[in-house]
Write a protein that holds these residues in place. Structure first.
Motif, PDB file in Angstrom:
ATOM      1  N   VAL A 156      40.360  31.925  53.303  1.00 42.85           N
ATOM      2  CA  VAL A 156      40.168  32.629  54.850  1.00 42.85           C
ATOM      3  C   VAL A 156      39.949  31.683  55.816  1.00 42.85           C
ATOM      4  O   VAL A 156      40.742  31.861  56.949  1.00 42.85           O
ATOM      5  CB  VAL A 156      39.067  33.777  54.571  1.00 42.85           C
ATOM      6  N   LEU A 157      39.170  30.641  55.708  1.00 47.85           N
ATOM      7  CA  LEU A 157      38.963  29.580  56.923  1.00 47.85           C
ATOM      8  C   LEU A 157      40.164  28.935  57.207  1.00 47.85           C
ATOM      9  O   LEU A 157      40.517  28.717  58.464  1.00 47.85           O
ATOM     10  CB  LEU A 157      37.771  28.768  56.515  1.00 47.85           C
ATOM     11  N   TRP A 158      40.737  28.646  55.987  1.00 51.75           N
ATOM     12  CA  TRP A 158      42.024  27.681  56.195  1.00 51.75           C
ATOM     13  C   TRP A 158      43.116  28.505  57.051  1.00 51.75           C
ATOM     14  O   TRP A 158      43.778  28.197  58.029  1.00 51.75           O
ATOM     15  CB  TRP A 158      42.477  27.148  54.744  1.00 51.75           C
ATOM     16  N   ASN A 159      43.419  29.779  56.635  1.00 47.62           N
ATOM     17  CA  ASN A 159      44.406  30.778  57.114  1.00 47.62           C
ATOM     18  C   ASN A 159      43.895  31.316  58.672  1.00 47.62           C
ATOM     19  O   ASN A 159      44.855  31.290  59.356  1.00 47.62           O
ATOM     20  CB  ASN A 159      44.763  31.834  56.194  1.00 47.62           C
ATOM     21  N   ALA A 160      42.663  31.263  58.782  1.00 47.52           N
ATOM     22  CA  ALA A 160      42.286  31.922  59.970  1.00 47.52           C
ATOM     23  C   ALA A 160      42.050  30.995  60.973  1.00 47.52           C
ATOM     24  O   ALA A 160      42.130  31.140  62.322  1.00 47.52           O
ATOM     25  CB  ALA A 160      40.919  32.892  59.744  1.00 47.52           C
ATOM     26  N   VAL A 161      41.407  29.636  60.623  1.00 44.92           N
ATOM     27  CA  VAL A 161      41.188  28.690  61.749  1.00 44.92           C
ATOM     28  C   VAL A 161      41.990  27.528  61.326  1.00 44.92           C
ATOM     29  O   VAL A 161      42.555  26.997  62.543  1.00 44.92           O
ATOM     30  CB  VAL A 161      39.723  28.283  61.440  1.00 44.92           C
ATOM     31  N   GLY A 162      42.051  26.821  60.337  1.00 45.10           N
ATOM     32  CA  GLY A 162      42.535  25.628  60.132  1.00 45.10           C
ATOM     33  C   GLY A 162      44.153  25.579  60.093  1.00 45.10           C
ATOM     34  O   GLY A 162      44.670  24.675  60.825  1.00 45.10           O
ATOM     35  N   ARG A 163      44.992  26.538  59.640  1.00 44.37           N
ATOM     36  CA  ARG A 163      46.204  26.852  59.869  1.00 44.37           C
ATOM     37  C   ARG A 163      46.662  26.821  61.409  1.00 44.37           C
ATOM     38  O   ARG A 163      47.444  26.034  61.836  1.00 44.37           O
ATOM     39  CB  ARG A 163      46.650  27.652  59.009  1.00 44.37           C
ATOM     40  N   PRO A 164      46.048  27.812  61.998  1.00 44.20           N
ATOM     41  CA  PRO A 164      46.436  27.865  63.510  1.00 44.20           C
ATOM     42  C   PRO A 164      46.124  26.670  64.316  1.00 44.20           C
ATOM     43  O   PRO A 164      46.946  25.937  64.872  1.00 44.20           O
ATOM     44  CB  PRO A 164      45.475  29.011  63.841  1.00 44.20           C
ATOM     45  N   LEU A 165      45.035  25.895  63.830  1.00 41.67           N
ATOM     46  CA  LEU A 165      44.628  24.749  64.707  1.00 41.67           C
ATOM     47  C   LEU A 165      45.549  23.562  64.315  1.00 41.67           C
ATOM     48  O   LEU A 165      46.157  22.890  65.311  1.00 41.67           O
ATOM     49  CB  LEU A 165      43.092  24.218  64.296  1.00 41.67           C
ATOM     50  N   TYR A 169      48.041  21.751  66.952  1.00 45.26           N
ATOM     51  CA  TYR A 169      48.092  20.398  66.983  1.00 45.26           C
ATOM     52  C   TYR A 169      49.533  19.744  67.105  1.00 45.26           C
ATOM     53  O   TYR A 169      49.897  18.947  67.761  1.00 45.26           O
ATOM     54  CB  TYR A 169      47.192  19.704  65.912  1.00 45.26           C
ATOM     55  N   ARG A 170      50.198  20.334  66.130  1.00 42.58           N
ATOM     56  CA  ARG A 170      51.668  19.810  65.768  1.00 42.58           C
ATOM     57  C   ARG A 170      52.505  20.307  66.867  1.00 42.58           C
ATOM     58  O   ARG A 170      53.353  19.508  67.440  1.00 42.58           O
ATOM     59  CB  ARG A 170      52.143  20.337  64.359  1.00 42.58           C
ATOM     60  N   THR A 171      52.525  21.475  67.193  1.00 41.98           N
ATOM     61  CA  THR A 171      53.696  22.051  68.164  1.00 41.98           C
ATOM     62  C   THR A 171      53.117  22.044  69.545  1.00 41.98           C
ATOM     63  O   THR A 171      54.024  21.967  70.614  1.00 41.98           O
ATOM     64  CB  THR A 171      53.942  23.673  67.858  1.00 41.98           C
ATOM     65  N   VAL A 172      51.702  21.869  69.941  1.00 40.83           N
ATOM     66  CA  VAL A 172      51.309  21.878  71.502  1.00 40.83           C
ATOM     67  C   VAL A 172      50.720  20.529  71.856  1.00 40.83           C
ATOM     68  O   VAL A 172      51.224  20.031  72.826  1.00 40.83           O
ATOM     69  CB  VAL A 172      50.539  23.105  71.550  1.00 40.83           C
TER      70      VAL A 172
END
Length: 211
Positions: A156-165, A169-172
């Motif tokens: 949950v933490l990876w998909n809710a926080v880690g993946r968006p971050l 980081y990569r795209t913005v």
């Protein structure tokens, strides 16, 4: 060497030996004579007198005291201790204390020890074994659930926080950082280097010194 010379030498040697040995022999005989008469007339009578005094002033009174005082008093005290202390205590132990102790032990065994033993064997020990087995099973299940909950929380933490971050980081942030480094920080650094060079030239022109 002839026999006359040998006889002369022997006579001379004997004369010298007699002259050397005679004083010691006289001293020895005199000392033996004095010691013999000292023992005969002084030491032996003195020893007999001391022996008589010790016999009549110490040994005979102590023997009389032991025979007529100490031994009877000891026998009397032994008889009193035997009949006033040992025999009553033996009788008290044999007919009172030992039976009472055995009876109390039987009562304690029947009313306390035996019920506690049956309670332990038939109730407490089985309950403790079942409780221990239940706790061990619950501990194992709790470990499985804890690991599952940990994996779920991680997902949950990876998909809710880690993946968006990571996506941000990569795209913005990464393109923005590259743009800032190229178009902002690079020109600013160039301006700063130019300002420092101009200041160094002014300082050298005004005050001298190495550039």
């Amino acid at each position: 060497m002839n026999t006359e010379n040998t006889g002369c030498l022997t006579a001379v040697a004997r004369g010298i030996a007699l002259v050397v040995v005679l004083p010691f022999r006289l001293l020895w005989d005199a000392l033996a004579f004095c010691l013999r008469h000292l023992w005969r007339w002084i030491l032996a009578p003195l020893g007999r007198a001391l022996g008589w005094l010790i016999e009549h002033l110490l040994v005979i009174p102590l023997r009389w005291l032991w025979r007529w005082v100490l031994a009877p008093v000891g026998r009397a005290l032994g008889w009193l201790v035997e009949h006033l202390l040992v025999i009553p205590l033996r009788w008290l132990w044999q007919w009172v204390l030992a039976p009472v102790g055995r009876a109390l032990w039987r009562v304690v065994d029947l009313l306390l020890l035996a019920p506690l033993g049956r309670l332990w064997r038939h109730v407490l020990a089985p309950v403790l074994r079942v409780a221990g087995a239940a706790l061990a099973w619950a501990w194992g299940i709790a470990g499985i659930l804890s690991r599952a909950v940990g994996r779920a929380l991680g997902w949950v933490l990876w998909n809710a926080v880690g993946r968006p971050l990571a996506w941000a980081y990569r795209t913005v942030l990464t393109p923005v950082g590259h743009w800032l480094r190229r178009y902002v920080w690079g020109p600013v650094a160039e301006v700063a280097r130019a300002v420092r060079a101009a200041a160094r030239e002014v300082r050298v022109a005004l005050f001298g010194g190495s550039r």
